[in-house]
Design a protein around this motif. Structure first.
Motif, PDB file in Angstrom:
ATOM      1  N   ALA A  89       1.020  -1.070   0.081  1.00 45.46           N
ATOM      2  CA  ALA A  89      -0.073  -0.134   0.026  1.00 45.46           C
ATOM      3  C   ALA A  89       0.845   1.321  -0.057  1.00 45.46           C
ATOM      4  O   ALA A  89       0.743   2.184  -0.698  1.00 45.46           O
ATOM      5  CB  ALA A  89      -0.906  -0.075   1.275  1.00 45.46           C
ATOM      6  N   VAL A  90       2.088   1.197   1.014  1.00 47.25           N
ATOM      7  CA  VAL A  90       2.783   2.462   0.800  1.00 47.25           C
ATOM      8  C   VAL A  90       3.711   2.811  -0.353  1.00 47.25           C
ATOM      9  O   VAL A  90       3.798   3.739  -0.866  1.00 47.25           O
ATOM     10  CB  VAL A  90       3.611   2.339   2.294  1.00 47.25           C
ATOM     11  CG1 VAL A  90       4.677   3.254   2.180  1.00 47.25           C
ATOM     12  CG2 VAL A  90       2.902   2.357   3.473  1.00 47.25           C
ATOM     13  N   THR A  91       4.002   1.357  -0.807  1.00 50.50           N
ATOM     14  CA  THR A  91       4.926   1.604  -1.954  1.00 50.50           C
ATOM     15  C   THR A  91       4.072   2.259  -3.309  1.00 50.50           C
ATOM     16  O   THR A  91       4.586   2.786  -4.130  1.00 50.50           O
ATOM     17  CB  THR A  91       5.655   0.104  -2.375  1.00 50.50           C
ATOM     18  OG1 THR A  91       6.342  -0.125  -1.231  1.00 50.50           O
ATOM     19  CG2 THR A  91       6.523   0.385  -3.539  1.00 50.50           C
ATOM     20  N   ALA A  92       2.663   1.680  -3.198  1.00 48.09           N
ATOM     21  CA  ALA A  92       1.973   2.093  -4.447  1.00 48.09           C
ATOM     22  C   ALA A  92       1.792   3.416  -4.357  1.00 48.09           C
ATOM     23  O   ALA A  92       1.915   3.998  -5.499  1.00 48.09           O
ATOM     24  CB  ALA A  92       0.661   1.183  -4.416  1.00 48.09           C
ATOM     25  N   MET A  93       1.523   4.008  -3.165  1.00 48.60           N
ATOM     26  CA  MET A  93       1.303   5.319  -3.103  1.00 48.60           C
ATOM     27  C   MET A  93       2.524   6.098  -3.320  1.00 48.60           C
ATOM     28  O   MET A  93       2.597   7.185  -3.960  1.00 48.60           O
ATOM     29  CB  MET A  93       0.800   5.598  -1.606  1.00 48.60           C
ATOM     30  CG  MET A  93       0.753   7.294  -1.326  1.00 48.60           C
ATOM     31  SD  MET A  93       0.218   7.723   0.441  1.00 48.60           S
ATOM     32  CE  MET A  93       1.734   7.340   1.410  1.00 48.60           C
ATOM     33  N   LEU A  94       3.804   5.581  -2.855  1.00 49.10           N
ATOM     34  CA  LEU A  94       5.160   6.286  -3.142  1.00 49.10           C
ATOM     35  C   LEU A  94       5.181   6.489  -4.654  1.00 49.10           C
ATOM     36  O   LEU A  94       5.717   7.212  -5.099  1.00 49.10           O
ATOM     37  CB  LEU A  94       6.042   5.477  -2.322  1.00 49.10           C
ATOM     38  CG  LEU A  94       7.661   6.161  -2.555  1.00 49.10           C
ATOM     39  CD1 LEU A  94       7.570   7.555  -2.014  1.00 49.10           C
ATOM     40  CD2 LEU A  94       8.561   5.150  -1.591  1.00 49.10           C
ATOM     41  N   ALA A  95       5.124   5.091  -5.193  1.00 49.33           N
ATOM     42  CA  ALA A  95       5.382   5.103  -6.744  1.00 49.33           C
ATOM     43  C   ALA A  95       4.663   5.930  -7.294  1.00 49.33           C
ATOM     44  O   ALA A  95       5.084   6.686  -8.589  1.00 49.33           O
ATOM     45  CB  ALA A  95       5.281   3.668  -7.009  1.00 49.33           C
ATOM     46  N   GLY A  96       3.444   6.045  -7.052  1.00 49.70           N
ATOM     47  CA  GLY A  96       2.517   6.947  -8.027  1.00 49.70           C
ATOM     48  C   GLY A  96       2.855   8.340  -7.496  1.00 49.70           C
ATOM     49  O   GLY A  96       2.845   9.280  -8.515  1.00 49.70           O
ATOM     50  N   THR A  97       3.199   8.751  -6.463  1.00 47.67           N
ATOM     51  CA  THR A  97       3.433  10.065  -6.033  1.00 47.67           C
ATOM     52  C   THR A  97       4.669  10.612  -6.808  1.00 47.67           C
ATOM     53  O   THR A  97       4.879  11.598  -7.393  1.00 47.67           O
ATOM     54  CB  THR A  97       3.512  10.169  -4.813  1.00 47.67           C
ATOM     55  OG1 THR A  97       2.326   9.729  -4.071  1.00 47.67           O
ATOM     56  CG2 THR A  97       3.818  11.493  -4.250  1.00 47.67           C
TER      57      THR A  97
END
Length: 370
Positions: A45-53
């Motif tokens: 979840a965090v990585t998906a948010m970080l990658a998208g950001t």
């Protein structure tokens, strides 16, 4: 609008890449402890948010300072999320481990002791199911122990009951063979009675074995309650006259039932024979058939003086006699067990209760359809 769609597309690509990696990690780690899987989920979840950001930030050509700020904020959120996931995983794993130990003791000792402390709703539901299963298994084990005790007692009692008449038959046959019997006719009549008694005992054993083995075959037919009561009373009248007991028929409601007439005659005959033998001379044994919400209730009331309350639950057990006597009229203790087996095979139930001066045996049968 086009910029927003582009940003959404880039964010989706970054999140999708993180999601695919997370799914692969979950598959590879599916046999690891739960805390590992929860950590992977939080990391995804965090990585998906970080990658998208970060993808969007790079596409927007942010300054190095702004990009560092965004990355730092997302990294702090990722650290907190991972820590929370690990705490949750450790707590769930601890509750699961406690439940595993309780289930292991359940398998070894036969009793389930629910672990202390709070648990998730799923683990709490599983705990309740294990506790209910433990209670059911304990009841089954208790019934099995009681049945085993009953079987052992039955073997001992039957051995004694068969040995006694056989000893008498041997003595009488030797007396006849040696010409020592002054009244050979009386000896022969006594030998015939003993043989008939043993034949009845063996027949009861065979019937009980069929019931316990589930091989009792019924041939149900539509029968009137008047026929059941009338045939049972007619068959028991000679024994009642011999014992000086009044045998009367009371209220009989016209309720048709679908039963095996032969087996049901055995049920009512056993109840009437027991009642007559337990009722003192000049006493009364009555039989009735009444309509009930469950169908038809056939009752036999005697004047035996009642059964102790702590014995009422054992009346239909195999080998129960209600008396320590091992001689007639105590019998082999099989009649009432056969009654319950045959009645339950008809989807009915057999009960007993104390009444004034005696006890009342009741057989409840479902009414015939239509």
């Amino acid at each position: 609008m086009a910029d927003i769609l582009l940003i959404a597309f880039l964010a989706f690509l970054g999140a999708a890449a993180a999601g695919l990696l997370g799914a692969l990690a979950l598959r590879l780690l599916r046999h690891r402890p739960l805390v590992v899987s929860l950590t992977v989920v939080a990391a995804v979840a965090v990585t998906a948010m970080l990658a998208g950001t970060l993808t969007v930030a790079w596409a927007m050509f942010l300054s190095p300072h702004d990009l560092t700020v965004v990355t730092t904020v997302v990294a702090m959120a990722a650290a907190v999320s991972l820590a929370t996931a690990m705490l949750l995983g450790r707590w769930v794993a601890a509750r699961s481990r406690d439940l595993t130990l309780a289930a292991r003791s359940f398998g070894e000792g036969g009793r389930f002791a629910a672990p202390e402390g709070q648990a998730t709703a799923e683990l709490a539901a599983l705990t309740r199911e294990l506790a209910a299963t433990s209670a059911k298994l304990e009841g089954s084990r208790e019934r099995e122990r009681a049945l085993e005790r009953s079987r052992r007692e039955l073997v001992a009692w039957i051995s004694h009951d068969l040995r006694t008449p056989l000893t008498g038959l041997r003595a009488m046959s030797e007396a006849l063979e040696d010409g020592m019997a002054a009244d050979s006719g009386r000896y022969l009549r006594q030998m015939r009675r003993e043989v008939e008694r043993m034949n009845d005992m063996v027949g009861d054993l065979f019937e009980l074995s069929r019931i316990h083995a589930g091989s009792l075959t019924l041939a149900p037919a539509r029968v009137s309650s008047h026929d059941l009561v009338g045939d049972a009373l007619a068959g028991a009248h000679p024994l009642a006259r011999e014992h000086g007991v009044r045998l009367v028929g009371e209220r009989v409601d016209a309720v048709p039932v679908e039963v095996d007439s032969k087996e049901m005659s055995r049920v009512l005959g056993n109840l009437l024979i027991n009642a007559i033998r337990r009722t003192p001379a000049d006493g009364t044994v009555s039989m009735a058939a009444q309509r009930s919400p469950d169908g038809l209730v056939l009752s036999v009331t005697d004047g035996c003086g009642g059964i102790p309350e702590d014995e009422l639950t054992r009346v239909f057990d195999t080998g129960w006699r209600g008396s320590p006597a091992r001689t007639p009229p105590a019998g082999a203790g099989l009649g009432l067990a056969i009654v319950r087996g045959i009645v339950e095979a008809h989807s009915g139930r057999a009960d007993v209760r104390n009444v004034a001066g005696g006890c009342c045996f009741e057989v409840t049968l479902p009414a015939a359809p239509g």
